[in-house]
Motif scaffolding. Structure first.
Motif, PDB file in Angstrom:
ATOM      1  N   ARG A  86       0.832  -1.213   0.000  1.00  9.33           N
ATOM      2  CA  ARG A  86       0.000   0.000   0.000  1.00  9.33           C
ATOM      3  C   ARG A  86       0.865   1.262   0.000  1.00  9.33           C
ATOM      4  N   MET A  90      -5.078   1.147  -0.505  1.00 11.35           N
ATOM      5  CA  MET A  90      -4.851  -0.307  -0.523  1.00 11.35           C
ATOM      6  C   MET A  90      -5.636  -0.977  -1.649  1.00 11.35           C
ATOM      7  N   LYS A 141      -9.199   0.045  -0.658  1.00  6.97           N
ATOM      8  CA  LYS A 141      -9.566   0.644   0.628  1.00  6.97           C
ATOM      9  C   LYS A 141      -8.723   1.895   0.823  1.00  6.97           C
ATOM     10  N   VAL A 149      -7.785   4.364   3.835  1.00  9.98           N
ATOM     11  CA  VAL A 149      -7.871   4.355   5.299  1.00  9.98           C
ATOM     12  C   VAL A 149      -7.000   5.456   5.866  1.00  9.98           C
ATOM     13  N   HIS A 202      -8.891   4.887  13.410  1.00  9.61           N
ATOM     14  CA  HIS A 202      -8.870   4.392  12.026  1.00  9.61           C
ATOM     15  C   HIS A 202     -10.225   4.640  11.393  1.00  9.61           C
ATOM     16  N   ARG A 249     -12.068  -8.043   9.442  1.00  9.52           N
ATOM     17  CA  ARG A 249     -11.153  -8.858   8.634  1.00  9.52           C
ATOM     18  C   ARG A 249      -9.808  -9.025   9.308  1.00  9.52           C
ATOM     19  N   GLY A 307      -1.831  -5.991   7.489  1.00 10.47           N
ATOM     20  CA  GLY A 307      -3.064  -5.685   6.781  1.00 10.47           C
ATOM     21  C   GLY A 307      -2.859  -5.725   5.275  1.00 10.47           C
TER      22      GLY A 307
HETATM   23  O1  LIG Z   1      -4.635  -2.843   7.055  1.00 10.09           O
HETATM   24  C1  LIG Z   1      -5.224  -1.922   7.599  1.00 10.09           C
HETATM   25  O2  LIG Z   1      -6.405  -1.675   7.384  1.00 10.09           O
HETATM   26  C2  LIG Z   1      -4.478  -1.090   8.622  1.00 10.09           C
HETATM   27  C3  LIG Z   1      -4.506   0.350   8.249  1.00 10.09           C
HETATM   28  C4  LIG Z   1      -3.798   1.170   9.302  1.00 10.09           C
HETATM   29  C5  LIG Z   1      -2.407   0.655   9.517  1.00 10.09           C
HETATM   30  C6  LIG Z   1      -2.397  -0.822   9.830  1.00 10.09           C
HETATM   31  N1  LIG Z   1      -3.124  -1.556   8.775  1.00 10.09           N
END
Ligand SMILES: O=C(O)[C@@H]1CCCCN1
Ligand SMILES: NC(=O)c1ccc[n+]([C@@H]2O[C@H](COP(=O)([O-])OP(=O)(O)OC[C@H]3O[C@@H](n4cnc5c(N)ncnc54)[C@H](O)[C@@H]3O)[C@@H](O)[C@H]2O)c1
Length: 310
Positions: A44, A59, A72, A74, A88, A115, A290
């Motif tokens: 990401r 992402m 996504k 975020v 978040h 998830r 993630g």
């Molecule tokens: O995979 C995610 O959604 C999170 C976003 C924030 C940082 C850690 N990973």
């Protein structure tokens, strides 16, 4: 041109069920690690908003296997004061992979909570010790709740302990979860003797130290998602058998991996595929960063359930 569907957090909460999500995530993790190209997911992009101690992550992911294309977006912020705004916040854009048309804009915050916990549960299924009676959760926020939910649904722990830095958050956690929990006053008290540990803090320095961890325990290290952030100490990172969700992500984003110099033994998907062993008799760490494909699979489940009701 049809307008994209807007799917609220409440609808996501209602439609995204762990019973459907877990098996699909497990297959997606295996497909990702098989390297056969069925899943495309770049590491990401993360933009730092330094003035406000925040970050924005983008992402994207595509799975030919699931026929899903999504991104996504975020944001995550370090807060030095309790806030009613979640640390978040996320949205998922779901596209028609064949034509590139935007199909839905849906809440990604609930998706992220569910998830992430589901992937930790998959890792725990493979890596926990045979006799796992005590679960310890370090952190008492959004991820702590989702991890409590799925871990008490999927496993039969005799005791669940929680530790949190902020009493207000821990009290809210204890009121929120549907089931027993022992609130511990220190990390050491929560960790000593635990068979499975989940770290879901926003800590940037280690909170979990090897000296407290029972040999053979399994740790799901979910926090510390920046290259200079830590949750686990060097001794634990170097002594445990280290599993990750993605090698690429861990080597770019995980301070626990990068700064400790710990060697990655396997991706979780390689264990799912049977390409690498689950050394559950050892002390194991699953470092979770993630993955966009996790969000994409979840978003498709939500959309297909929503569509079936129209
Ligand atoms: O995979 C995610 O959604 C999170 C976003 C924030 C940082 C850690 N990973
Ligand atoms: N691996 C993944 O896929 C994934 C997905 C989402 C979130 N996360 C990470 O999981 C962690 C928890 O996320 P969340 O949504 O539950 O956040 P949250 O803000 O809801 O909860 C964070 C918890 O950490 C505590 N905390 C904050 N600073 C701390 C510190 N310095 N030391 C100890 N505890 C501290 C807070 O009191 C709170 O209990 C974060 O690091 C987040 O980036 C990982």
């Amino acid at each position: 041109m049809a307008m994209p569907v807007l799917v609220s957090a409440e609808t996501v909460e209602k439609l995204l069920q762990y019973g459907e999500l877990v098996p699909r995530l497990e297959v997606a993790l295996g497909k990702f690690s098989s390297g056969k190209g069925e899943i495309v997911q770049p590491v990401r992009s993360v933009l730092a908003i330094e003035k406000y101690n925040g970050y924005l992550g983008v992402m994207p992911a595509y799975s030919a296997h699931d026929d899903v294309l999504a991104t996504k977006i975020v944001t995550f912020y370090l807060r030095d004061q309790p806030s009613s705004i979640p640390a978040h916040q996320a949205s998922v854009l779901l596209f028609d992979p064949e034509h590139g048309t935007l199909k839905a804009v849906m809440d990604g915050t609930v998706i992220t909570g569910k998830r992430t916990a589901a992937v930790s549960a998959i890792a725990t299924k493979f890596l926990k010790p045979v006799q796992a009676d005590v679960l310890c959760i370090l952190g008492s926020g959004v991820q702590a709740v989702s991890h409590y939910e799925i871990f008490t649904e999927m496993f039969s722990f005799k005791e669940v302990r929680v530790w949190g830095r902020t009493k207000e958050n821990v009290d809210r956690f204890a009121r929120t979860v549907r089931g027993p929990v022992r609130v511990c006053s220190s990390v050491k008290e929560a960790v000593l003797g635990a068979d499975v540990i989940v770290t879901v803090t926003m800590a940037t320095e280690p909170v979990l130290f090897a000296k407290w961890v029972k040999p053979g325990a399994h740790i799901n290290a979910v926090g510390a998602c920046r290259p200079d952030w830590r949750e686990l100490d060097d001794a634990l990172m170097k002594s445990a058998v280290l599993y990750v969700d993605t090698r690429e992500g861990a080597m770019k984003e995980s301070g626990d991996v990068i700064l400790s110099g710990a060697e990655i033994f396997a991706e979780l998907g390689e264990v799912v595929n049977g390409d690498k062993p689950a050394l559950h008799e050892k002390t194991t760490v699953f470092k979770s960063l993630g993955m966009g494909i996790q969000d994409a699979v979840a978003a498709k489940l939500v959309f297909d359930s929503w569509n079936a009701q129209q």
